[in-house]
Motif scaffolding. Structure first.
Motif, PDB file in Angstrom:
ATOM      1  N   THR A 163       0.064  10.871  -7.542  1.00 14.92           N
ATOM      2  CA  THR A 163       1.175  11.002  -6.400  1.00 14.92           C
ATOM      3  C   THR A 163       2.624  10.750  -7.007  1.00 14.92           C
ATOM      4  OG1 THR A 163      -0.776  10.820  -4.751  1.00 14.92           O
ATOM      5  CG2 THR A 163       1.806  10.619  -3.888  1.00 14.92           C
ATOM      6  N   ASP A 174      -5.311   7.711  -8.543  1.00 13.62           N
ATOM      7  CA  ASP A 174      -4.658   8.848  -7.492  1.00 13.62           C
ATOM      8  C   ASP A 174      -3.232   8.708  -6.943  1.00 13.62           C
ATOM      9  OD1 ASP A 174      -6.923  10.196  -7.424  1.00 13.62           O
ATOM     10  OD2 ASP A 174      -7.680   9.218  -5.361  1.00 13.62           O
ATOM     11  N   GLY A 175      -3.083   7.217  -6.853  1.00 11.80           N
ATOM     12  CA  GLY A 175      -1.522   6.649  -6.805  1.00 11.80           C
ATOM     13  C   GLY A 175      -0.616   6.974  -7.688  1.00 11.80           C
ATOM     14  N   ASP A 186     -10.298   4.871  -8.960  1.00  8.72           N
ATOM     15  CA  ASP A 186      -9.608   6.110  -8.510  1.00  8.72           C
ATOM     16  C   ASP A 186      -8.439   5.956  -7.499  1.00  8.72           C
ATOM     17  OD1 ASP A 186     -11.464   7.866  -9.747  1.00  8.72           O
ATOM     18  OD2 ASP A 186     -13.134   7.411  -8.326  1.00  8.72           O
ATOM     19  N   GLU A 187      -8.579   4.969  -6.657  1.00  2.00           N
ATOM     20  CA  GLU A 187      -7.346   4.816  -5.858  1.00  2.00           C
ATOM     21  C   GLU A 187      -5.936   4.491  -6.671  1.00  2.00           C
ATOM     22  OE1 GLU A 187      -6.037   1.574  -2.486  1.00  2.00           O
ATOM     23  OE2 GLU A 187      -7.979   2.169  -2.562  1.00  2.00           O
ATOM     24  N   GLY A 219       0.785  -1.130   0.064  1.00  2.00           N
ATOM     25  CA  GLY A 219       0.014  -0.151  -0.063  1.00  2.00           C
ATOM     26  C   GLY A 219       0.856   1.275   0.056  1.00  2.00           C
ATOM     27  N   ARG A 252      -2.756   2.361   5.619  1.00  2.00           N
ATOM     28  CA  ARG A 252      -3.137   2.426   6.906  1.00  2.00           C
ATOM     29  C   ARG A 252      -3.247   0.997   7.659  1.00  2.00           C
ATOM     30  NH1 ARG A 252      -6.082   7.113   4.956  1.00  2.00           N
ATOM     31  NH2 ARG A 252      -7.860   6.058   4.668  1.00  2.00           N
ATOM     32  N   GLN A 297      -0.969   7.728   7.205  1.00  2.00           N
ATOM     33  CA  GLN A 297      -0.878   7.193   6.048  1.00  2.00           C
ATOM     34  C   GLN A 297      -1.611   7.693   4.755  1.00  2.00           C
ATOM     35  OE1 GLN A 297       1.895   5.019   5.272  1.00  2.00           O
ATOM     36  NE2 GLN A 297       2.347   5.256   7.648  1.00  2.00           N
ATOM     37  N   PRO A 298      -1.037   7.444   3.591  1.00  3.59           N
ATOM     38  CA  PRO A 298      -1.680   8.182   2.126  1.00  3.59           C
ATOM     39  C   PRO A 298      -2.926   7.446   1.784  1.00  3.59           C
ATOM     40  CG  PRO A 298       0.354   7.004   1.769  1.00  3.59           C
ATOM     41  CD  PRO A 298       0.380   6.734   3.052  1.00  3.59           C
ATOM     42  N   ASN A 299      -3.101   6.291   2.230  1.00  2.77           N
ATOM     43  CA  ASN A 299      -4.453   5.624   1.545  1.00  2.77           C
ATOM     44  C   ASN A 299      -4.905   4.501   2.641  1.00  2.77           C
ATOM     45  OD1 ASN A 299      -3.264   3.157   0.656  1.00  2.77           O
ATOM     46  ND2 ASN A 299      -1.999   4.395  -0.510  1.00  2.77           N
ATOM     47  N   PRO A 300      -6.207   3.822   2.372  1.00  3.92           N
ATOM     48  CA  PRO A 300      -6.630   2.899   3.257  1.00  3.92           C
ATOM     49  C   PRO A 300      -5.753   1.674   3.550  1.00  3.92           C
ATOM     50  CG  PRO A 300      -8.444   3.914   2.107  1.00  3.92           C
ATOM     51  CD  PRO A 300      -7.079   4.281   1.473  1.00  3.92           C
ATOM     52  N   PHE A 326     -11.418   0.320  -6.954  1.00  2.00           N
ATOM     53  CA  PHE A 326     -10.012   0.404  -7.181  1.00  2.00           C
ATOM     54  C   PHE A 326      -9.455   1.637  -8.202  1.00  2.00           C
ATOM     55  CE2 PHE A 326      -5.670  -1.195  -8.128  1.00  2.00           C
ATOM     56  CZ  PHE A 326      -5.154  -0.726  -6.804  1.00  2.00           C
TER      57      PHE A 326
END
Length: 287
Positions: free
Chosen positions: A247, A243-244, A239-240, A95, A112, A106-109, A237
């Motif tokens: 970044t 988004d990753g 958009d995640e 992750g 985390r 942390q930057p995403n679920p 998944f």
């Protein structure tokens, strides 16, 4: 004989950990949600991933742990169960965990959840090692349908740089940490031998399988629409993932680390070598 318990035994890394341990003559107990179809080496004991079941932790020396849940709710009871049976745990995190940040920042679920498990492992009293691998080379199979259908891979963020790593190199490090001394209390960042953008990865695969491939850049919205229209890709998944990539695109390129060779004595495999191994997955559709 000590037993090694391996989570995720039918996955890209876990299966190779099981195979390497089994080939060495170690006793292996492997978890699988479908034990009847795991197809692991002869002699490997396959069990459901339930550490409270009778006998699962009996005789276990060390555990290779990949977090099998989509939350961290069971992290504490799982670590308690591991502590009751084993003395060592090797945890493959994921992750994009940033080790300098606490779990809540942390930057995403996914990061985390994994950071929470890492924290609990560090506080557990177990001998622990954390493996933080870069992008798996097997992830390039996401492009296999496009490559079989033609010579162009369409996607967004083709300039995003990565350090792809062969899954077997991760497994080799994991087995060293499970079975050998000198790894307690260490967190290893594992990478492949080269920095490659997504577009460069496509080119390397083309060279390995014997035909020129090219990357066609899409906008984020075009890629989002393409992924949402793909029934094999989970909508939750999309958009995640994007988004990753966004970044990563705004961050400095990653660096290659020497950890794989330092630990195993063998240089990490190149993407070209991996692509040759998996060439059949990229063969053209026949008319």
């Amino acid at each position: 004989m000590s037993t090694y318990l391996v989570f995720g035994s039918t996955g890209n890394v876990g299966r190779r950990v099981v195979e390497r341990l089994s080939w060495s003559g170690a006793a292996v107990r492997a978890t699988s949600r479908r034990p009847e179809s795991a197809r692991l080496p002869e002699g490997v004991e396959v069990v459901a991933p339930d550490l409270t079941a009778p006998g699962v932790m009996d005789g276990v020396e060390a555990v290779f742990l990949m977090w099998p849940f989509h939350s961290d709710e069971l992290a504490a009871p799982y670590l308690d169960a591991i502590k009751r049976g084993a003395r060592r745990v090797v945890f493959m995190t994921g992750g994009g965990v940033r080790p300098e940040l606490p779990p809540g920042r942390q930057p995403n679920p996914v990061a985390r959840w994994h950071a929470t498990v890492e924290h609990l492992i560090r506080e557990s009293g177990l001998e622990w090692t954390v493996l933080s691998p870069s992008t798996f080379m097997v992830n390039t199979l996401w492009w296999a349908d496009q490559i079989r259908a033609g010579d162009t891979v369409r996607g967004a963020y083709g300039s995003v740089a990565m350090t792809p790593i062969h899954e077997d190199d991760i497994a080799a490090v994991a087995v060293s940490a499970l079975t050998g001394p000198g790894h307690a209390g260490r967190r290893y960042t594992l990478t492949g031998p080269e920095v490659l953008t997504q577009a460069e990865q496509v080119r390397v695969i083309g060279e390995a399988v014997g035909r020129p491939l090219r990357w066609q850049e899409l906008t984020r919205e075009e890629e989002r629409a393409r992924l949402l229209a793909d029934p094999s890709f989970p909508d939750s998944f999309v958009d995640e993932l994007l988004d990753g990539y966004a970044t990563m695109a705004s961050a400095p390129p990653p660096s290659v680390t020497p950890a794989v060779e330092e630990i195993t004595g063998t240089p990490p495999a190149t993407l070209a070598a991996w692509a040759v191994e998996h060439a059949a997955a990229f063969e053209r559709f026949l008319p």
